[in-house]
Design an enzyme around this catalytic site. Structure first.
Site, PDB file in Angstrom:
ATOM      1  CG  ASN A   1      -1.792   1.223   1.321  1.00 47.88           C
ATOM      2  OD1 ASN A   1      -1.887   1.931   0.663  1.00 47.88           O
ATOM      3  ND2 ASN A   1      -2.409   1.286   2.673  1.00 47.88           N
TER       4      ASN A   1
ATOM      5  CE  LYS B   1      -0.101   3.044   4.965  1.00 48.69           C
ATOM      6  NZ  LYS B   1       0.048   3.297   6.197  1.00 48.69           N
TER       7      LYS B   1
ATOM      8  CG  HIS C   1      -5.611   1.606   5.470  1.00 48.32           C
ATOM      9  ND1 HIS C   1      -5.157   2.757   6.353  1.00 48.32           N
ATOM     10  CD2 HIS C   1      -4.622   0.814   5.188  1.00 48.32           C
ATOM     11  CE1 HIS C   1      -3.896   2.562   6.616  1.00 48.32           C
ATOM     12  NE2 HIS C   1      -3.423   1.407   6.311  1.00 48.32           N
TER      13      HIS C   1
ATOM     14  CD  GLU D   1      -2.473   5.285   7.013  1.00 45.43           C
ATOM     15  OE1 GLU D   1      -2.781   5.521   5.768  1.00 45.43           O
ATOM     16  OE2 GLU D   1      -1.590   4.730   7.665  1.00 45.43           O
TER      17      GLU D   1
ATOM     18  CD  GLU E   1      -3.050  -2.755   7.314  1.00 44.70           C
ATOM     19  OE1 GLU E   1      -1.991  -3.005   6.943  1.00 44.70           O
ATOM     20  OE2 GLU E   1      -3.884  -1.838   7.008  1.00 44.70           O
TER      21      GLU E   1
ATOM     22  N   GLY F   1       3.015   1.808  10.787  1.00 42.36           N
ATOM     23  CA  GLY F   1       3.945   2.871  10.708  1.00 42.36           C
ATOM     24  C   GLY F   1       4.855   3.114  11.964  1.00 42.36           C
TER      25      GLY F   1
ATOM     26  CB  SER G   1       5.750  -2.363  11.900  1.00 36.70           C
ATOM     27  OG  SER G   1       5.259  -1.146  12.217  1.00 36.70           O
TER      28      SER G   1
HETATM   29  P1  PGA Z   1       3.142  -0.074   7.660  1.00 34.08           P
HETATM   30  O1  PGA Z   1       1.677   0.330   6.863  1.00 34.08           O
HETATM   31  O2  PGA Z   1       3.792  -1.370   6.874  1.00 34.08           O
HETATM   32  O3  PGA Z   1       3.990   1.088   7.058  1.00 34.08           O
HETATM   33  O4  PGA Z   1       3.210  -0.316   9.028  1.00 34.08           O
HETATM   34  C1  PGA Z   1       0.684  -0.784   6.842  1.00 34.08           C
HETATM   35  C2  PGA Z   1      -0.523  -0.250   6.380  1.00 34.08           C
HETATM   36  O5  PGA Z   1      -1.113   0.799   6.704  1.00 34.08           O
HETATM   37  O6  PGA Z   1      -1.199  -1.080   5.725  1.00 34.08           O
END
Ligand code: PGA
Length: 254
Positions: A11, A13, A99, A101, A169, A175, A215
């Site tokens: 992803n 983003k 997601h 976010e 997740e 992150g 992560s």
């Molecule tokens: P990350 O993000 O691997 O940077 O932790 C995962 C995600 O949001 O899908």
């Protein structure tokens, strides 16, 4: 029951310009060099501006292309939005929906997510349905309740192994460099599997892929991917570099 084919999906983003296509080429080249065929699928979900270019560039390679969001409707007066059919037309084969976010920043509810997943299905695409608890919810011992409620409300009626992928997740793991322990991940993935088999039956519910995200890095991929009911990864930051993606996919290489 056949074990699902793992998927490692990246992803991107809100990262990436047309010049980033070189990273896609390096990924495709690297995949061609490891013996992966039939062991794992690989997908990159770039920003919508790059979908068509990435889909064209990845044609004939082992990389599939996905989108990060869609509108629930097929067309209409929705300035700035993209229908699932448009994303399919641009070359996407899947769409990430729900997601954390977007749930947080756009206030998307699980009902909205179910409508978007249904839109992906309507367009002939797979929906990658994301669920996960916040740190506060985990500390309050509510992880399983939160995740199973989110998932049951976010999965539309027509969800099947061929058109739906689940991504667990934990919000606090995204992150942050933190990941839950293997036992905690196994517990959540088992609860998700139970929900899926309850809804679809043993055979179908057992074949839906359940990705872990948060992560995931080359250094922890083998350990995470070995956990029961973990059928691949949804990768954020590390997916921006072909070398890191290849390091993660290597968990599935011979
Ligand atoms: P990350 O993000 O691997 O940077 O932790 C995962 C995600 O949001 O899908």
């Amino acid at each position: 029951m056949s074990k699902p084919m793992p998927l490692v999906a990246g992803n991107w983003k809100m990262h990436g310009l047309r010049s980033s296509v070189g990273e896609l080429a390096r990924l495709a080249e690297g995949l061609a060099g490891i013996s992966l065929q039939g062991r794992c699928e690989v997908m990159i979900c770039p920003p919508a501006t790059l979908l068509a270019q990435f889909a064209d560039q990845s044609a004939g390679t082992l990389v599939r292309i996905g989108a990060q969001n869609c509108h629930a409707e097929i067309s209409g007066a929705h300035t700035g939005e993209l229908a699932a059919e448009m994303l399919a037309d641009a070359g996407a084969s899947a769409i990430i929906v729900g997601h954390s976010e977007r749930r947080r920043e756009q206030g998307e509810t699980s009902g909205d997510v179910a409508a978007k997943a249904a839109a992906a299905h309507r367009a002939g695409l797979s929906a990658i349905v994301c669920v996960g608890e916040t740190q506060g919810e985990r500390e309050a011992g509510r992880t399983l309740a939160v995740v199973t409620e989110q998932l049951s409300r976010s999965l539309p009626d027509g969800a099947r192994p061929a058109n739906s992928i689940i991504a667990y997740e934990p919000v606090w793991a995204i992150g942050s460099g933190l990941t839950p322990g293997p036992g905690d991940i196994a517990e959540v993935h088992r609860a998700i599997r139970t929900l899926l088999t309850g809804r679809m039956g043993e055979e179908e519910g057992g074949s839906v892929r359940i990705l872990y995200g948060g992560s995931v890095k080359p250094a922890n991929a083998s350990q995470l991917m070995a956990i029961a009911n973990v059928d691949g990864a949804l990768v954020g930051g590390a997916s921006l570099k072909a070398s890191d993606m290849l390091g993660i996919v290597a968990a599935y290489a011979r």
